[in-house]
Design a protein around this motif. Structure first.
Motif, PDB file in Angstrom:
ATOM      1  N   ALA A  46      -3.537  -5.781  -5.324  1.00  0.00           N
ATOM      2  CA  ALA A  46      -4.373  -5.526  -4.142  1.00  0.00           C
ATOM      3  C   ALA A  46      -5.658  -6.339  -4.212  1.00  0.00           C
ATOM      4  CB  ALA A  46      -4.686  -4.035  -4.037  1.00  0.00           C
ATOM      5  N   LYS A  47      -6.275  -6.414  -5.403  1.00  0.00           N
ATOM      6  CA  LYS A  47      -7.492  -7.216  -5.575  1.00  0.00           C
ATOM      7  C   LYS A  47      -7.198  -8.697  -5.343  1.00  0.00           C
ATOM      8  CE  LYS A  47      -9.465  -4.057  -9.029  1.00  0.00           C
ATOM      9  NZ  LYS A  47      -9.875  -3.928 -10.450  1.00  0.00           N
ATOM     10  N   LEU A  75       0.019  -2.833  -9.100  1.00  0.00           N
ATOM     11  CA  LEU A  75      -0.294  -2.864  -7.672  1.00  0.00           C
ATOM     12  C   LEU A  75      -1.802  -2.851  -7.421  1.00  0.00           C
ATOM     13  CD1 LEU A  75       2.493  -0.449  -6.495  1.00  0.00           C
ATOM     14  CD2 LEU A  75       2.185  -2.777  -5.675  1.00  0.00           C
ATOM     15  N   ARG A  76      -2.552  -2.172  -8.271  1.00  0.00           N
ATOM     16  CA  ARG A  76      -4.012  -2.187  -8.127  1.00  0.00           C
ATOM     17  C   ARG A  76      -4.561  -3.602  -8.299  1.00  0.00           C
ATOM     18  NH1 ARG A  76      -7.185   2.090 -11.585  1.00  0.00           N
ATOM     19  NH2 ARG A  76      -8.861   1.102 -10.390  1.00  0.00           N
ATOM     20  N   GLN A  77      -4.042  -4.314  -9.320  1.00  0.00           N
ATOM     21  CA  GLN A  77      -4.494  -5.691  -9.539  1.00  0.00           C
ATOM     22  C   GLN A  77      -4.032  -6.606  -8.404  1.00  0.00           C
ATOM     23  OE1 GLN A  77      -6.597  -6.832 -11.961  1.00  0.00           O
ATOM     24  NE2 GLN A  77      -6.545  -8.681 -10.701  1.00  0.00           N
ATOM     25  N   SER A  81       2.218   1.701  -3.441  1.00  0.00           N
ATOM     26  CA  SER A  81       1.163   2.172  -4.337  1.00  0.00           C
ATOM     27  C   SER A  81       0.943   3.672  -4.186  1.00  0.00           C
ATOM     28  CB  SER A  81      -0.140   1.416  -4.048  1.00  0.00           C
ATOM     29  OG  SER A  81      -1.162   1.830  -4.915  1.00  0.00           O
ATOM     30  N   GLN A  82       0.932   4.172  -2.956  1.00  0.00           N
ATOM     31  CA  GLN A  82       0.745   5.615  -2.727  1.00  0.00           C
ATOM     32  C   GLN A  82       1.890   6.415  -3.325  1.00  0.00           C
ATOM     33  OE1 GLN A  82       0.317   5.923   1.528  1.00  0.00           O
ATOM     34  NE2 GLN A  82      -1.701   4.939   1.552  1.00  0.00           N
ATOM     35  N   GLU A 131       3.611   4.347 -13.954  1.00  0.00           N
ATOM     36  CA  GLU A 131       2.218   4.079 -14.328  1.00  0.00           C
ATOM     37  C   GLU A 131       1.960   2.576 -14.400  1.00  0.00           C
ATOM     38  OE1 GLU A 131      -1.671   5.185 -15.617  1.00  0.00           O
ATOM     39  OE2 GLU A 131      -0.044   6.501 -14.993  1.00  0.00           O
ATOM     40  N   LEU A 190       0.834  -1.199   0.000  1.00  0.00           N
ATOM     41  CA  LEU A 190       0.000   0.000   0.000  1.00  0.00           C
ATOM     42  C   LEU A 190       0.874   1.255   0.000  1.00  0.00           C
ATOM     43  CD1 LEU A 190      -2.865  -0.922   2.537  1.00  0.00           C
ATOM     44  CD2 LEU A 190      -2.950  -0.900   0.041  1.00  0.00           C
ATOM     45  N   ASN A 247       1.682   6.299  -7.151  1.00  0.00           N
ATOM     46  CA  ASN A 247       0.567   7.097  -7.668  1.00  0.00           C
ATOM     47  C   ASN A 247       0.960   8.568  -7.811  1.00  0.00           C
ATOM     48  OD1 ASN A 247      -2.086   7.594  -8.536  1.00  0.00           O
ATOM     49  ND2 ASN A 247      -2.753   8.078  -6.462  1.00  0.00           N
ATOM     50  N   TYR A 290       1.971   1.112 -10.920  1.00  0.00           N
ATOM     51  CA  TYR A 290       0.756   1.477 -10.186  1.00  0.00           C
ATOM     52  C   TYR A 290      -0.407   0.561 -10.567  1.00  0.00           C
ATOM     53  CZ  TYR A 290      -3.331   4.119  -8.682  1.00  0.00           C
ATOM     54  OH  TYR A 290      -4.530   4.472  -8.112  1.00  0.00           O
ATOM     55  N   HIS A 291      -0.596   0.323 -11.871  1.00  0.00           N
ATOM     56  CA  HIS A 291      -1.698  -0.535 -12.309  1.00  0.00           C
ATOM     57  C   HIS A 291      -1.462  -1.992 -11.885  1.00  0.00           C
ATOM     58  CE1 HIS A 291      -4.032   2.426 -14.436  1.00  0.00           C
ATOM     59  NE2 HIS A 291      -2.956   2.859 -15.066  1.00  0.00           N
TER      60      HIS A 291
END
Length: 403
Positions: free
Chosen positions: A225-226, A221-223, A195-196, A215, A192, A199, A218-219
């Motif tokens: 996290a899910k 890390l979003r996946q 990711s911050q 970029e 997390l 971003n 970041y994307h």
């Protein structure tokens, strides 16, 4: 170095898949493929492919024995979804690598561009490896837990309880801590933080190529996290309850089995009644009386006539954009409150102070500069019910003031 064509290797694996699968199962069971096991397996399939196995580096020698080369072993693990659970210390290794690389990126954010790009790429790779390890571990632990509950191997109750406790203490609970968002030292929390940071840098870093890499990270890390959240839910909602049920039911069954096999020791003890039969109706025994009482109250009910009020109301709606446009056309204005009174009277002579205060809210728009009139006079705004005494305000556009 492998000199053969990649297509030849894949064709070889397809032609001899059953043999390779047996060798894979041998290694999973024994952690090694002994020389004797290899010879027996080749004889069973009547294959003389030992040289190709080492030439293609599918098998590598370990003293006098053999083992699958790691990339091939990982491939077979993935194909058959048979993963050996990793210890928390092994998964934490990825976490330590992630923390170190993230620290290096922050410290060297303005240093050599190429080094920064390589560190971002290395961090992405470690995050992917960590995610794969967690997903594979969860799958493996879920499979082991279900097999333990089914107990197809017919292990005794004590061993079953011991195995359940072993999985919880050494694998499931530590893995749950690694994924716990509320644990300050968890790898999930570290991701997390990454990711911050990413971003922010994907927007404000000067170099475009670095921004693109941030970029991508970041994307990713979003996946991630899910994916990790899904694994955490699986651990919490499926794995831990399943293991706890195994422990509980095994303890009950073990005690009951002990009681049955040692019944002579308990002749003087009367066992409790396990089943107590009772009978009850699904409805209240006074249902008839209650129903009759309910309907009786409506038997002599008087008629009620409702007459709608036909009086029309004239509700006033504040059109902010319209009033603001009118105000902009009149600027500068020496007496703002008097302008509000006159403007609203053009629509409604009998205005209320609620209407008046809605129009005066334009005073707080950022477009305007407001000041008290130099003459120090007050102005009066009144309607048929009351009167307001207010200061005389001058209002101008901000851009006019700056000039």
């Amino acid at each position: 170095m492998i000199k053969s064509e990649p297509k030849s290797i894949l064709q070889f694996m397809a032609n001899h898949y059953d043999l390779l699968r047996d060798l894979f199962d041998i290694q999973v069971k024994n952690d090694i493929i002994t020389k004797e096991s290899l010879i027996i397996c080749l004889e069973n399939y009547d294959k003389n492919i030992r040289e190709q196995l080492t030439e293609y580096q599918i098998l590598v020698e370990q003293n006098d024995d053999f083992a699958f080369n790691e990339p091939y072993f990982v491939l077979f693990e993935f194909i058959h979804q048979k993963f050996k659970p990793l210890l928390p210390e092994e998964i934490e290794h990825f976490g330590q690598a992630i923390r170190t690389l993230f620290l290096k990126i922050k410290e060297g954010i303005n240093d050599d561009k190429n080094i920064l790009l390589e560190r971002i790429e290395a961090l992405s790779n470690q995050i992917k490896k960590f995610t794969n390890a967690v997903v594979n571990n969860t799958k493996s632990l879920l499979t082991e837990s279900k097999e333990l509950k089914a107990n197809n191997k017919k292990i005794d109750y004590q061993e079953k309880i011991h195995k359940a406790r072993y999985l919880i203490e050494n694998y499931i609970s530590p893995l749950n801590t690694i994924l716990d968002v509320n644990h300050s030292q968890s790898i999930y929390n570290e991701l997390l933080n990454v990711s911050q940071f990413t971003n922010v840098k994907r927007f404000d870093y000067a170099d475009e190529s670095i921004r693109r890499e941030f970029e991508k990270l970041y994307h990713l890390l979003r996946q991630v996290a899910k994916d990790l959240n899904l694994q955490s839910v699986t651990l919490t909602n499926e794995l831990l309850p399943l293991i706890e049920r195994i422990k509980t039911e095994s303890q009950y069954l073990s005690g009951f089995h002990y009681y049955l096999t040692n019944g002579n020791c308990y002749k003087e003890i009367e066992p409790p009644r396990i089943f107590v039969s009772t009978r009850d109706n699904i409805y209240n025994k006074f249902v008839y009386e209650n129903t009759k009482e309910y309907f009786d109250q409506f038997q002599y009910e008087e008629d009620i006539i409702v007459i709608e009020d036909s009086e029309q109301t004239n509700d006033w709606l504040f059109d902010k954009s319209k009033y603001k446009e009118t105000l902009n056309q009149k600027l500068p204005i020496d007496d703002f409150f008097k302008w509000c009174e006159n403007s609203i009277k053009e629509e409604n002579e009998d205005f209320s102070f609620d209407n008046f205060f809605m129009v005066t809210s334009l005073l707080f728009e950022e477009d305007y500069k407001v000041s008290v009139s130099q003459d120090g006079k007050n102005i009066s705004v009144s309607n048929e019910n009351s009167e307001l005494i207010m200061p005389k305000l001058t209002i101008k556009k901000q851009e006019d003031v700056s000039r």
